[in-house]
Design an enzyme around this catalytic site. Structure first.
Site, PDB file in Angstrom:
ATOM      1  N   HIS A  50       0.847  -1.202   0.000  1.00  0.00           N
ATOM      2  CA  HIS A  50       0.000   0.000   0.000  1.00  0.00           C
ATOM      3  C   HIS A  50       0.886   1.257   0.000  1.00  0.00           C
ATOM      4  O   HIS A  50       0.582   2.238  -0.683  1.00  0.00           O
ATOM      5  CB  HIS A  50      -0.900   0.014   1.235  1.00  0.00           C
ATOM      6  CG  HIS A  50      -1.813  -1.168   1.349  1.00  0.00           C
ATOM      7  ND1 HIS A  50      -1.667  -2.116   2.331  1.00  0.00           N
ATOM      8  CD2 HIS A  50      -2.889  -1.555   0.609  1.00  0.00           C
ATOM      9  CE1 HIS A  50      -2.616  -3.035   2.202  1.00  0.00           C
ATOM     10  NE2 HIS A  50      -3.372  -2.724   1.166  1.00  0.00           N
ATOM     11  N   SER A 199      -2.328  -8.396   3.332  1.00  0.00           N
ATOM     12  CA  SER A 199      -2.880  -8.280   4.683  1.00  0.00           C
ATOM     13  C   SER A 199      -3.169  -9.659   5.251  1.00  0.00           C
ATOM     14  O   SER A 199      -3.105  -9.875   6.456  1.00  0.00           O
ATOM     15  CB  SER A 199      -4.169  -7.457   4.645  1.00  0.00           C
ATOM     16  OG  SER A 199      -3.923  -6.229   4.005  1.00  0.00           O
TER      17      SER A 199
HETATM   18  P1  AMP Z   1      -6.226  -4.513  -0.256  1.00  0.00           P
HETATM   19  O1  AMP Z   1      -6.125  -3.610   0.919  1.00  0.00           O
HETATM   20  O2  AMP Z   1      -5.612  -5.856  -0.046  1.00  0.00           O
HETATM   21  O3  AMP Z   1      -7.606  -4.559  -0.861  1.00  0.00           O
HETATM   22  O4  AMP Z   1      -5.319  -3.863  -1.381  1.00  0.00           O
HETATM   23  C1  AMP Z   1      -5.470  -2.534  -1.751  1.00  0.00           C
HETATM   24  C2  AMP Z   1      -4.619  -2.292  -2.964  1.00  0.00           C
HETATM   25  O5  AMP Z   1      -3.268  -2.595  -2.652  1.00  0.00           O
HETATM   26  C3  AMP Z   1      -5.025  -3.187  -4.142  1.00  0.00           C
HETATM   27  O6  AMP Z   1      -4.940  -2.433  -5.331  1.00  0.00           O
HETATM   28  C4  AMP Z   1      -3.993  -4.258  -4.090  1.00  0.00           C
HETATM   29  O7  AMP Z   1      -3.751  -4.864  -5.351  1.00  0.00           O
HETATM   30  C5  AMP Z   1      -2.781  -3.482  -3.620  1.00  0.00           C
HETATM   31  N1  AMP Z   1      -1.799  -4.404  -3.045  1.00  0.00           N
HETATM   32  C6  AMP Z   1      -2.014  -5.357  -2.118  1.00  0.00           C
HETATM   33  N2  AMP Z   1      -0.884  -6.041  -1.884  1.00  0.00           N
HETATM   34  C7  AMP Z   1       0.069  -5.506  -2.688  1.00  0.00           C
HETATM   35  C8  AMP Z   1       1.449  -5.772  -2.913  1.00  0.00           C
HETATM   36  N3  AMP Z   1       2.075  -6.748  -2.269  1.00  0.00           N
HETATM   37  N4  AMP Z   1       2.103  -5.005  -3.806  1.00  0.00           N
HETATM   38  C9  AMP Z   1       1.475  -4.010  -4.484  1.00  0.00           C
HETATM   39  N5  AMP Z   1       0.171  -3.716  -4.310  1.00  0.00           N
HETATM   40  C10 AMP Z   1      -0.520  -4.444  -3.426  1.00  0.00           C
END
Ligand code: AMP
Length: 299
Positions: A50, A199
């Protein structure tokens, strides 16, 4: 505690972060801000993946908005929603340290007010892979992202390539609905051993955490075969399955070698493709992917 601490050194000096909990607070916070506006939708429990999206927004946008909302509509399994990790105070501290201008952290009733009765349902690109494994998931994602695009009116929105199909679904939605927000995909951030930050990693037991880099190993082995000239998609799938089979804690949900534009499973890899997989370790479900060749969807 070290890995969960908030590094504030070698970061830009903290800026004042406004927190909006309602649509009207968000409208007030956005009134008169400088453009371009960059939006980073998240479900909280922020990590370096993030942070990388926030950093990317800072490099292009005058104002950054992080949304922190665990969206109930994108969980097809209720228990997955209730056990999703949450720590809002820590997330807010990270956003402050990262110089985020506005954090939108609404309740579900604010995102889906009484009488809400619309679902955004994207077509073919949302059907295979995660769409097939998690029925309704992408309807929930597309619906909430459409709402967030509408509420924030951002110029750019940043998403992680880790959720490659999600980026493709959101791009399709934004294009079809003529939404003015440009969708930008950012590279996956990984632990030193290759595990993609997520997460959900917090739920891995120590032995599962030790086994989880098998996802990356499987993808990289298939990539090496492809670089060496292997063009049979089935052989590449077999390579990934063989690596994962050597890991007793890994329960494979799918491995895929799909067209980089349509996500239709391939017989031969003659153009841009996406290697992807979903694997369970105990009750924790992890996904990862690796693009082969450059496609407009993954660039
Ligand atoms: P989330 O909070 O898991 O819904 O993720 C929010 C955003 O962060 C989404 O666009 C995910 O694809 C991105 N994201 C989650 N994990 C990663 C990571 N390891 N590297 C880059 N972006 C990420």
């Amino acid at each position: 505690m070290a890995s969960r601490s908030i590094a504030t050194f070698d970061r830009p000096p903290a800026r004042l972060t406004r927190i909006a909990r309602t649509r009207s607070e968000l409208r007030d916070a956005l009134a008169g801000v400088d453009r371009p506006i960059g939006l980073i939708p998240t479900m909280g429990w922020l990590h370096d993946g993030h942070r990388a999206l926030i950093g990317r927004a800072h490099s292009a946008d005058a104002t950054t908005v992080v949304t922190n909302f665990v969206n109930p509509r994108q969980f097809n399994v209720a228990r997955d929603y209730t056990k999703y990790p949450r720590d809002e105070a820590r997330d807010l501290a990270i956003c402050e340290a990262e110089g985020v201008d506005i954090v939108f952290a609404p309740d579900a009733s604010e995102v889906y007010p009484r009488g809400f009765d619309t679902t955004v349902s994207v077509g073919a690109i949302a059907e295979p892979l995660e769409g097939a494994a998690r029925p309704g998931h992408f309807d929930g994602v597309a619906t909430v992202v459409a709402i967030l695009f509408g509420l924030v009116g951002a110029d750019h929105a940043y998403f992680g390539q880790k959720d490659a199909q999600q980026v493709m679904v959101i791009r399709q939605m934004a294009r079809d609905l003529a939404l003015p927000t440009q969708v930008i995909a950012c590279p996956t951030v990984r632990e030193p051993d290759g595990l993609a930050l997520s997460s959900r990693n917090v739920h891995l037991k120590p032995a599962e955490r030790a086994a989880a880099p098998a996802l990356r190993r499987a993808l990289m082995t298939a990539r090496e075969r492809w670089v060496d000239g292997e063009r049979s998609a089935e052989r590449l799938r077999e390579q990934m399955l063989a690596i994962l089979a050597a890991e007793p804690l890994a329960n494979v949900e799918y491995v895929s070698v799909a067209d980089g534009e349509t996500l239709v499973e391939l017989e031969r890899v003659d153009g841009p493709a996406l290697l992807s997989l979903a694997v369970r370790f105990g009750s924790t479900r992890l996904i990862d992917n690796e693009p082969l060749g450059v496609s407009p969807s993954t660039a």
